[in-house]
Design a protein around this motif. Sequence first.
Motif, mmCIF file in Angstrom:
data_model
loop_
_atom_site.group_PDB
_atom_site.id
_atom_site.type_symbol
_atom_site.label_atom_id
_atom_site.label_comp_id
_atom_site.label_asym_id
_atom_site.label_seq_id
_atom_site.Cartn_x
_atom_site.Cartn_y
_atom_site.Cartn_z
ATOM 1 N N UNK B 78 41.637 35.662 46.589
ATOM 2 C CA UNK B 78 41.806 34.214 46.383
ATOM 3 C C UNK B 78 41.389 33.791 44.971
ATOM 4 N N UNK B 79 40.367 34.447 44.439
ATOM 5 C CA UNK B 79 39.804 34.009 43.163
ATOM 6 C C UNK B 79 40.333 34.784 41.957
ATOM 7 N N UNK B 80 41.273 35.727 42.186
ATOM 8 C CA UNK B 80 41.724 36.588 41.090
ATOM 9 C C UNK B 80 42.245 35.774 39.908
ATOM 10 N N UNK B 81 41.954 36.269 38.711
ATOM 11 C CA UNK B 81 42.422 35.617 37.486
ATOM 12 C C UNK B 81 43.381 36.572 36.788
ATOM 13 N N UNK B 82 44.531 36.057 36.367
ATOM 14 C CA UNK B 82 45.476 36.917 35.658
ATOM 15 C C UNK B 82 45.140 36.982 34.176
ATOM 16 N N UNK B 83 45.244 38.196 33.635
ATOM 17 C CA UNK B 83 45.013 38.378 32.210
ATOM 18 C C UNK B 83 46.275 38.099 31.416
ATOM 19 N N UNK B 84 46.246 38.464 30.139
ATOM 20 C CA UNK B 84 47.392 38.175 29.273
ATOM 21 C C UNK B 84 48.643 38.934 29.713
ATOM 22 N N UNK B 85 48.428 40.145 30.290
ATOM 23 C CA UNK B 85 49.567 40.964 30.697
ATOM 24 C C UNK B 85 50.113 40.557 32.071
ATOM 25 N N UNK B 86 49.593 39.462 32.638
ATOM 26 C CA UNK B 86 50.096 39.002 33.926
ATOM 27 C C UNK B 86 49.471 39.705 35.114
ATOM 28 N N UNK B 87 48.686 40.752 34.860
ATOM 29 C CA UNK B 87 47.998 41.443 35.960
ATOM 30 C C UNK B 87 46.591 40.888 36.109
ATOM 31 N N UNK B 88 46.053 40.926 37.338
ATOM 32 C CA UNK B 88 44.686 40.435 37.541
ATOM 33 C C UNK B 88 43.671 41.243 36.727
ATOM 34 N N UNK B 89 42.686 40.548 36.134
ATOM 35 C CA UNK B 89 41.683 41.247 35.332
ATOM 36 C C UNK B 89 40.630 41.874 36.242
ATOM 37 N N UNK B 90 40.015 42.956 35.767
ATOM 38 C CA UNK B 90 38.934 43.578 36.538
ATOM 39 C C UNK B 90 37.620 42.927 36.168
ATOM 40 N N UNK B 91 36.571 43.342 36.862
ATOM 41 C CA UNK B 91 35.253 42.738 36.656
ATOM 42 C C UNK B 91 34.707 43.049 35.253
ATOM 43 N N UNK B 92 35.321 44.007 34.554
ATOM 44 C CA UNK B 92 34.865 44.330 33.194
ATOM 45 C C UNK B 92 35.172 43.196 32.218
ATOM 46 N N UNK B 93 36.190 42.376 32.559
ATOM 47 C CA UNK B 93 36.546 41.246 31.698
ATOM 48 C C UNK B 93 35.686 40.049 32.039
ATOM 49 N N UNK B 94 35.321 39.278 31.034
ATOM 50 C CA UNK B 94 34.500 38.112 31.299
ATOM 51 C C UNK B 94 35.292 36.991 31.964
ATOM 52 N N UNK B 95 36.627 37.127 31.954
ATOM 53 C CA UNK B 95 37.440 36.115 32.641
ATOM 54 C C UNK B 95 37.379 36.269 34.159
ATOM 55 N N UNK B 96 36.983 37.459 34.632
ATOM 56 C CA UNK B 96 36.897 37.727 36.069
ATOM 57 C C UNK B 96 35.971 36.716 36.728
ATOM 58 N N UNK B 97 36.343 36.254 37.940
ATOM 59 C CA UNK B 97 35.588 35.150 38.547
ATOM 60 C C UNK B 97 34.137 35.519 38.839
ATOM 61 N N UNK B 98 33.833 36.786 39.076
ATOM 62 C CA UNK B 98 32.435 37.183 39.286
ATOM 63 C C UNK B 98 31.714 37.293 37.949
ATOM 64 N N UNK B 99 32.371 38.004 36.997
ATOM 65 C CA UNK B 99 31.722 38.329 35.729
ATOM 66 C C UNK B 99 31.364 37.067 34.946
#
Lengths: 244, 123
Positions: B78-99
């Motif tokens: 539900x909370x996934x955030x898409x990165x620039x490439x259109x795919x959901x970012x992993x927790x390693x990215x600061x855009x990730x809803x947890x990170x």
Amino acid sequence: MSILFAVLFYAATIVLVAGLGLKVAQYVRVPAPLKIPTTPAPLTQGGAAFRVAREVVIFESLFKSNKWLWAMAVMFHFGLVLVLIRHVRYFIEPVPMVITLMQPFGIYGGLLMIIGLFMLLGRRLVLPRIRYITGPSDLLMLVLLIGIGCSGALMVNFVHTDIIGVKAFFLGLMTFNWQKLPADPLLYVHLALVAALMLVFPFSKLLHVPGIFFSPTRNQVDDARERRHLAPWAAKYEANKTMP
Amino acid sequence: MKASWLIALLAMLVAGLGWGPAFADPFPTIPKAKGERCVEDPQYMRRNHMDVLRHQRDDTMRLGIRTTKHSLKECVSCHAVDGKDGKPVTVKSRQHFCASCHEFAAVDIDCFACHASTPEAKR
């Protein structure tokens, strides 16, 4: 409530910084006319600095005089250091990796600190000779710190608060961009007690923090036979070659 | 004399504090979730999501009760955030809803040492 706490923390910070500054200025200016290092004392300036460092970090003279009290003091002070390191995260953004890695140790530090504080309080209440010389302010400091420690540990382990909101509140205070404080009773208690501690700091026994650096029996070099010690007040008579 | 000291100190304090990332929004960016509303009240989740997840884990692992209400998988999808490439970012990215918040608050999470931090790809 947010406004109340914002004003309270601005006031407490001003009192703490200004009060400590004035106290340190006083400690710098007050005369230490005599050479009175407790012997055996270091013979060089570097040695004296190292002695003060030992006193500050491992409470050397307390260890020599009272092992039990030393153990309690170490539990409290070392615990407090870990807790303070853990709290750095609320005041800087981004948070350096060291602080992130130290986070779990802060929790154990908090428990250590609370245990140490209860032992110190027990010492003041149970030992008849210590109880006899215990003043109200001795107990007040311990109770304040116990209150801060317990309210904090409760928030960590049982009744959580919104720490993102807490950090935003304090970053907001520091950048004059005020934010709401999360409405949690335990957080209010914790912060009110911390502000109270900051307010009494410059007027209390807690001044041993800057004071230890200025204690003549620890920071002086034992060179009275090598170099003549001339107190500032005596220097003007020396210049005029007259005796007072 | 004392008053001038105090004023100087105050001025330094104000100047020192006003520095830095002045007047920026002191919150982390919290990405919007896709779903209509969370399984619990947001105010509750902000404070207690870690206990909810840990409780769910114990129930599932030790008692074999596998429900979806408090499952990490649902949070992630539900909370996934898409990165620039259109795919959901992993927790390693600061855009990730947890990170985003966890890095802001300096709290490490170990969920994603085993679990995936991105939603399952649709087959």
